[in-house]
Structure formats: C-alpha cells, structure tokens
Scaffold this motif. Sequence first.
Motif, mmCIF file in Angstrom:
data_model
loop_
_atom_site.group_PDB
_atom_site.id
_atom_site.type_symbol
_atom_site.label_atom_id
_atom_site.label_comp_id
_atom_site.label_asym_id
_atom_site.label_seq_id
_atom_site.Cartn_x
_atom_site.Cartn_y
_atom_site.Cartn_z
ATOM 1 N N UNK A 296 0.814 -1.224 0.000
ATOM 2 C CA UNK A 296 0.000 0.000 0.000
ATOM 3 C C UNK A 296 0.846 1.272 0.000
ATOM 4 N N UNK A 297 2.133 1.168 0.367
ATOM 5 C CA UNK A 297 3.011 2.342 0.409
ATOM 6 C C UNK A 297 3.852 2.486 -0.849
ATOM 7 N N UNK A 298 3.999 1.422 -1.595
ATOM 8 C CA UNK A 298 4.913 1.453 -2.748
ATOM 9 C C UNK A 298 4.508 2.501 -3.780
ATOM 10 N N UNK A 299 3.224 2.761 -3.908
ATOM 11 C CA UNK A 299 2.757 3.724 -4.898
ATOM 12 C C UNK A 299 3.174 5.151 -4.604
ATOM 13 N N UNK A 300 3.613 5.431 -3.373
ATOM 14 C CA UNK A 300 4.049 6.784 -3.007
ATOM 15 C C UNK A 300 5.532 7.006 -3.305
ATOM 16 N N UNK A 301 6.153 6.004 -3.906
ATOM 17 C CA UNK A 301 7.585 6.130 -4.152
ATOM 18 C C UNK A 301 7.996 5.568 -5.491
ATOM 19 N N UNK A 302 9.288 5.595 -5.708
ATOM 20 C CA UNK A 302 9.874 5.048 -6.925
ATOM 21 C C UNK A 302 11.000 4.104 -6.520
ATOM 22 N N UNK A 303 11.233 3.075 -7.322
ATOM 23 C CA UNK A 303 12.275 2.101 -7.001
ATOM 24 C C UNK A 303 13.407 2.189 -8.016
ATOM 25 N N UNK A 304 14.580 1.810 -7.568
ATOM 26 C CA UNK A 304 15.761 1.771 -8.440
ATOM 27 C C UNK A 304 16.758 0.793 -7.839
ATOM 28 N N UNK A 305 17.738 0.411 -8.638
ATOM 29 C CA UNK A 305 18.755 -0.541 -8.190
ATOM 30 C C UNK A 305 20.069 0.189 -7.955
ATOM 31 N N UNK A 306 20.760 -0.167 -6.880
ATOM 32 C CA UNK A 306 22.043 0.463 -6.555
ATOM 33 C C UNK A 306 22.994 -0.595 -6.015
ATOM 34 N N UNK A 307 24.273 -0.433 -6.316
ATOM 35 C CA UNK A 307 25.293 -1.329 -5.781
ATOM 36 C C UNK A 307 25.767 -0.783 -4.441
ATOM 37 N N UNK A 308 25.557 -1.548 -3.385
ATOM 38 C CA UNK A 308 25.901 -1.109 -2.035
ATOM 39 C C UNK A 308 27.408 -1.256 -1.823
ATOM 40 N N UNK A 309 28.043 -0.159 -1.408
ATOM 41 C CA UNK A 309 29.499 -0.151 -1.235
ATOM 42 C C UNK A 309 29.919 -0.390 0.208
ATOM 43 N N UNK A 310 29.197 0.222 1.151
ATOM 44 C CA UNK A 310 29.536 0.104 2.570
ATOM 45 C C UNK A 310 28.253 -0.074 3.362
ATOM 46 N N UNK A 311 28.312 -0.958 4.365
ATOM 47 C CA UNK A 311 27.197 -1.146 5.293
ATOM 48 C C UNK A 311 27.670 -0.796 6.699
ATOM 49 N N UNK A 312 26.897 0.004 7.398
ATOM 50 C CA UNK A 312 27.133 0.280 8.820
ATOM 51 C C UNK A 312 25.922 -0.230 9.585
ATOM 52 N N UNK A 313 26.095 -1.328 10.301
ATOM 53 C CA UNK A 313 24.986 -1.921 11.049
ATOM 54 C C UNK A 313 24.937 -1.295 12.433
ATOM 55 N N UNK A 314 23.804 -0.680 12.792
ATOM 56 C CA UNK A 314 23.680 0.056 14.048
ATOM 57 C C UNK A 314 22.836 -0.684 15.088
ATOM 58 N N UNK A 315 22.439 -1.917 14.778
ATOM 59 C CA UNK A 315 21.603 -2.676 15.699
ATOM 60 C C UNK A 315 20.141 -2.524 15.352
ATOM 61 N N UNK A 316 19.569 -1.335 15.600
ATOM 62 C CA UNK A 316 18.158 -1.101 15.313
ATOM 63 C C UNK A 316 17.918 -0.681 13.865
ATOM 64 N N UNK A 317 18.982 -0.380 13.139
ATOM 65 C CA UNK A 317 18.903 0.062 11.749
ATOM 66 C C UNK A 317 20.258 -0.118 11.115
#
Length: 414
Positions: A296-317
């Motif tokens: 129900x929320x997808x229609x309010x946005x646009x999608x695209x593909x990206x190559x993730x270079x760095x991940x910072x895991x913060x626990x809750x996000x």
Amino acid sequence: MAEIVLEKLTKQYPDGTTAVHEADFTIADGEFFILVGPSGCGKSTLLNMIVGLQDISSGELKVGDKVMNDLDPKDRNMAMVFQSYAIYPHLTVRENMAFPLKIKKLPKAEIDQKVAEASRILELDDLLDRKPANLSGGQRQRVAMGRAIVRDPVAFLMDEPLSNLDAKLRVQMRTAIAKLQQRLGTTTVYVTHDQIEALTLGDRVAVMRKGYVQQVGTPRELYNEPANLFVAGFIGSPAMNLLPAHMEDSGRIHLPMTSFAVPDSMKERLRGRSSDRLVAGIRPEHFEDASLVPDEARGHGTTFSAKIEVIEWMGSELYAYFSVDPGEDREELREMAEDLGTIDFANEGAQVVARLDANSEAAEGQELELWLDMDRVHLFDAKDGTNLQNPTGETGEVPVVEVPAVEAPADNAG
C-alpha cells in the motif's frame, strides 16, 4: 527573567571584517535558545555581544524593555558558562560557587543558602569540600553551572559548555542541562557547533553561516522545512543527501539514479516556481529496502537498483552507502560540497547514504533494489539555494539569506 530582543545586531571589526550581519530575532522569556553553525560562523561573537564581552557595532540589544548596548557585562545580570569551565583551581567547590556572591558582599547566611540550593540541584553535595583537581570534567562543568545559578541571573549564556567532555559524558550532561533549564525556567542562550545538541536541547534554534542567520525555528521546523540548502545539509545526522535534479515541462523530475512524476503533494507548492535546474534533498530515512515496503506504500515512491558499497549496522537500523553519477553537474556539486561541507564523494560520483530497516539483507558489493519516498523529497533552486517547496521562502522568523561567496570570518568570530 526577561525576553532578549536583537534588532539588526551587527559586529564589524576595525579591519572591515563583519563577523555578524544584522541578527534580528527575539528570544522569549524562559526559552532555551540555541545558536548553531560551523566554526567561524559568528555564533560565539553574537553570544559575546549579548553578554557584553564584545561591543555592538550597530543595531540594538534589549532585555525586557531595557537597552543593553552600552552597559558593562557586570550590569547586565547575565551568567556565562564557558567551554573551559573557568573555575578557580585553588578554591573548593563551595568557595568557587560562593565567589560571585562574596564579590557582591552578600550576607554569609544568604550566600550559604544559595550555594546549598544550587549544590542540591546539581547533585554536588558530596563534592563541596573538594578542589577542581579532584573532579571529573563533568563535575567541573556542574561547578561552573552552579556558580552561574547562585547569581539568580536574568539569563544563562553557555558557550559550547560540553565540548571538552567525552561522548558518553556529553550525552549525560546534555540531559542534565535540559532538566536544569526546565526546572529553573531561566532564559538560556546556548552556543554549539554540534547540530545534535541543537536539536535535542533547543526550544528554538538559529542556524548561522558566515555571520548571517540563515533560519530560526523549532528543531522540527528546521529538519522538515529547511529554508535553504545550507540548513538542509547542516541539520540532520547522517546529513541530507543533496543531488542534482532536472524538472521537465511535463512535470517529471530526474535524479541521477531514478526519475518520477511530481507528486500531487508537491505540485501546488511548486506552482509558478519551477526550474529545470534543481537540487534534490533526500533524508537517509526516506529510502528503504524495496522488499520491506508494504504494497500500500509502494505507490508513493519510486524504485531503483544500486550497488551497495559500505554497510554500517547500528543494531536497530543500518546505513547503506552507494554512489551515483552526477554527470555534467559533477563540478557544480563539488563546489557546493566545498561551500557547505555537507556532501561526501566516492570515486564513482556522489555518495548517498540510506537508512534502512535492520531486517534488510543489504550486503556490501551486492545490488539492492531501493525504494524512495517521492513525497518527502525536497527541491531547492540550484542558483540561490532556496527551498522551492516553502510557500513563503522562509520558516520561523528569519527569511532565507543568500550569503556572498566569501571566506568565513576569522577565528575570533567563531
């Protein structure tokens, strides 16, 4: 206590350097008011003008109905708390707190009563007979605040009081200062370069840049309705992503990684103010892993593909970093980055950060389908940096200010 009124307050040095340009706003009685900005923006100079440590070149300063321009600091009844604590090393905590009252030659019984009350508020009772050398940084800062409290001033002025503390202690002291101000109800003007302090402490915040007040508003207003590019890029952690954008006559907006039709929520605000060269501002939290977005929320946005270079895991996000190619706008974006100091670049182009749900399976080196909330994209004029979605071009009391492209004032204007 009283309100503090600044009417076009200006500070110009003999060499012609203008450290503060016509600061014009009112600090309400009992308000916790923050002056924030990068080093050299004029915030400390403005604070020193209020307390009387710097002369006012032009404009008028009022506390209540009384003009303060020509009064000595001692006659303004304001208490200053410095970054360096400024407590006497040879005196005990009790003697340090009592010192300003002894200077006034108050009766000993009154001095003891005021010191005891301030000590209780700041939880210093067990430290009263110690000297500063035997105190931690946070305890020393509480002593400095206690010395200010006993004076019963009309306003507290604090110049980066937490800068010398480690990160954990800063958070603790931040909470203590907020509780103290709420308890005392004394008008407080607080200078910081840390926008996290500004957002968490202030009832209202004035954002400064190169001597100009850019915007005055509540933390929520500054975050959700930044008046211009500088405020947008300065307020928020991680910082707002700023990317070149183009808008077609058909009403379609093109970003380096995707494009979308102007949402209905934007159309009215952009009417008559459209431009084909824009800067798009996107908060990291307005991206999401597309696989986690409800249908129900997808229609309010646009999608695209990206190559993730760095991940910072913060626990809750988690924070996912990827790069986009700004194309022909690369050099313009670099100049903007140098001016604002808020945009990072990867080798491939402009670096973007997305704040994703902790359940995202984003992985470094892998492609990820991302979703962008179109309704939350900010659009700025690429020429003067104004927020095109602000109906009046301003938020709070202070209009958008276009700052000349000059070097920041000297360090004494910080």
